[in-house]
Write a protein that holds these residues in place. Structure first.
Motif, short mmCIF file in Angstrom:
data_model
loop_
_atom_site.label_atom_id
_atom_site.label_comp_id
_atom_site.label_asym_id
_atom_site.label_seq_id
_atom_site.Cartn_x
_atom_site.Cartn_y
_atom_site.Cartn_z
N TYR A 46 -0.35 2.76 7.92
CA TYR A 46 0.00 3.58 6.77
C TYR A 46 0.73 2.79 5.71
CZ TYR A 46 -1.19 8.11 8.77
OH TYR A 46 -1.85 9.19 9.28
N TYR A 47 0.27 2.96 4.49
CA TYR A 47 0.91 2.40 3.30
C TYR A 47 1.43 3.57 2.50
CZ TYR A 47 1.35 0.46 -1.38
OH TYR A 47 1.83 0.09 -2.61
N PHE A 48 2.67 3.47 2.04
CA PHE A 48 3.14 4.55 1.17
C PHE A 48 3.52 4.02 -0.20
CE2 PHE A 48 7.75 4.00 1.54
CZ PHE A 48 7.93 3.43 2.78
N PRO A 49 2.96 4.64 -1.23
CA PRO A 49 3.25 4.24 -2.60
C PRO A 49 4.58 4.81 -3.11
CG PRO A 49 1.60 5.95 -2.60
CD PRO A 49 1.88 5.62 -1.16
N LYS A 50 5.08 5.85 -2.44
CA LYS A 50 6.35 6.45 -2.83
C LYS A 50 7.00 7.09 -1.60
CE LYS A 50 3.80 10.39 -4.65
NZ LYS A 50 3.62 11.25 -5.81
N ILE A 51 8.29 7.37 -1.70
CA ILE A 51 9.02 7.89 -0.55
C ILE A 51 8.70 9.37 -0.32
CG2 ILE A 51 11.32 8.43 0.36
CD1 ILE A 51 12.29 5.83 -0.89
N LYS A 52 8.77 10.17 -1.37
CA LYS A 52 8.49 11.61 -1.23
C LYS A 52 7.28 11.98 -2.07
CE LYS A 52 13.12 13.11 -0.14
NZ LYS A 52 14.18 14.06 -0.42
N PHE A 53 6.49 12.87 -1.50
CA PHE A 53 5.27 13.31 -2.17
C PHE A 53 5.57 13.89 -3.55
CE2 PHE A 53 2.22 16.76 -3.00
CZ PHE A 53 1.08 16.00 -3.13
N THR A 54 6.69 14.59 -3.68
CA THR A 54 7.02 15.29 -4.92
C THR A 54 7.70 14.40 -5.97
OG1 THR A 54 9.11 16.01 -3.95
CG2 THR A 54 7.23 17.52 -3.77
N GLU A 55 7.96 13.14 -5.64
CA GLU A 55 8.62 12.23 -6.58
C GLU A 55 7.64 11.19 -7.10
OE1 GLU A 55 11.96 10.52 -4.55
OE2 GLU A 55 13.00 12.43 -4.38
N SER A 56 7.98 10.56 -8.19
CA SER A 56 7.08 9.55 -8.76
C SER A 56 7.65 8.13 -8.69
CB SER A 56 6.76 9.90 -10.21
OG SER A 56 7.95 9.92 -10.98
N THR A 57 8.86 7.97 -8.17
CA THR A 57 9.45 6.64 -8.07
C THR A 57 8.63 5.79 -7.09
OG1 THR A 57 11.63 7.60 -8.44
CG2 THR A 57 11.57 5.37 -7.55
N PRO A 58 8.13 4.64 -7.52
CA PRO A 58 7.33 3.81 -6.62
C PRO A 58 8.17 3.16 -5.52
CG PRO A 58 7.64 2.70 -8.73
CD PRO A 58 8.25 4.06 -8.85
N HIS A 59 7.56 2.95 -4.37
CA HIS A 59 8.23 2.30 -3.27
C HIS A 59 7.35 1.20 -2.66
CE1 HIS A 59 11.68 2.08 -0.70
NE2 HIS A 59 10.94 2.10 0.37
N GLN A 60 6.08 1.41 -2.52
CA GLN A 60 5.06 0.43 -2.19
C GLN A 60 5.35 -0.43 -0.96
OE1 GLN A 60 4.90 -1.36 -6.08
NE2 GLN A 60 3.33 0.07 -6.74
N LYS A 61 5.28 0.18 0.22
CA LYS A 61 5.50 -0.53 1.47
C LYS A 61 4.58 0.01 2.56
CE LYS A 61 10.36 -1.40 0.63
NZ LYS A 61 10.56 -2.80 0.57
N PHE A 62 4.33 -0.83 3.55
CA PHE A 62 3.66 -0.36 4.76
C PHE A 62 4.74 0.23 5.66
CE2 PHE A 62 0.61 -3.37 3.12
CZ PHE A 62 -0.58 -2.70 3.34
N THR A 63 4.44 1.36 6.30
CA THR A 63 5.49 2.04 7.03
C THR A 63 5.20 2.33 8.49
OG1 THR A 63 6.97 3.94 6.96
CG2 THR A 63 4.72 4.33 6.31
N ALA A 64 3.95 2.39 8.92
CA ALA A 64 3.67 2.74 10.31
C ALA A 64 2.34 2.14 10.74
CB ALA A 64 3.63 4.25 10.49
N ILE A 65 2.22 1.86 12.02
CA ILE A 65 0.98 1.37 12.59
C ILE A 65 0.79 2.05 13.93
CG2 ILE A 65 2.09 -0.64 13.66
CD1 ILE A 65 -0.50 -2.19 13.14
N GLY A 66 -0.42 2.41 14.25
CA GLY A 66 -0.64 3.06 15.54
C GLY A 66 -2.10 3.15 15.89
#
Length: 66
Positions: A46-66
């Motif tokens: 999983y890659y996430f472009p932001k922390i919360k779905f409802t926010e627009s602040t970018p974060h851009q990190k890989f967060t989980a593998i399974g």
């Protein structure tokens, strides 16, 4: 011999953390078609472009593998 496949899911961090804690995968705002392509033994990163779905602040990190 099974050929495992590898997937990259894009979702906000809060959605990925909920899925990990619940022991399930989710993609595309609960659309089932992408997940039906997965098989036992496949991997998802999983890659996430932001922390919360409802926010627009970018974060851009890989967060989980399974």
């Amino acid at each position: 011999m099974q050929n495992n496949r590898y997937w990259i899911g894009v979702a906000s961090r809060d959605h990925v953390i909920s899925a990990v804690q619940g022991g399930f995968a989710q993609l595309c705002h609960d659309k089932q078609a992408p997940l039906k392509k997965m098989s036992t033994g496949d991997w998802i990163i999983y890659y996430f472009p932001k922390i919360k779905f409802t926010e627009s602040t970018p974060h851009q990190k890989f967060t989980a593998i399974g």
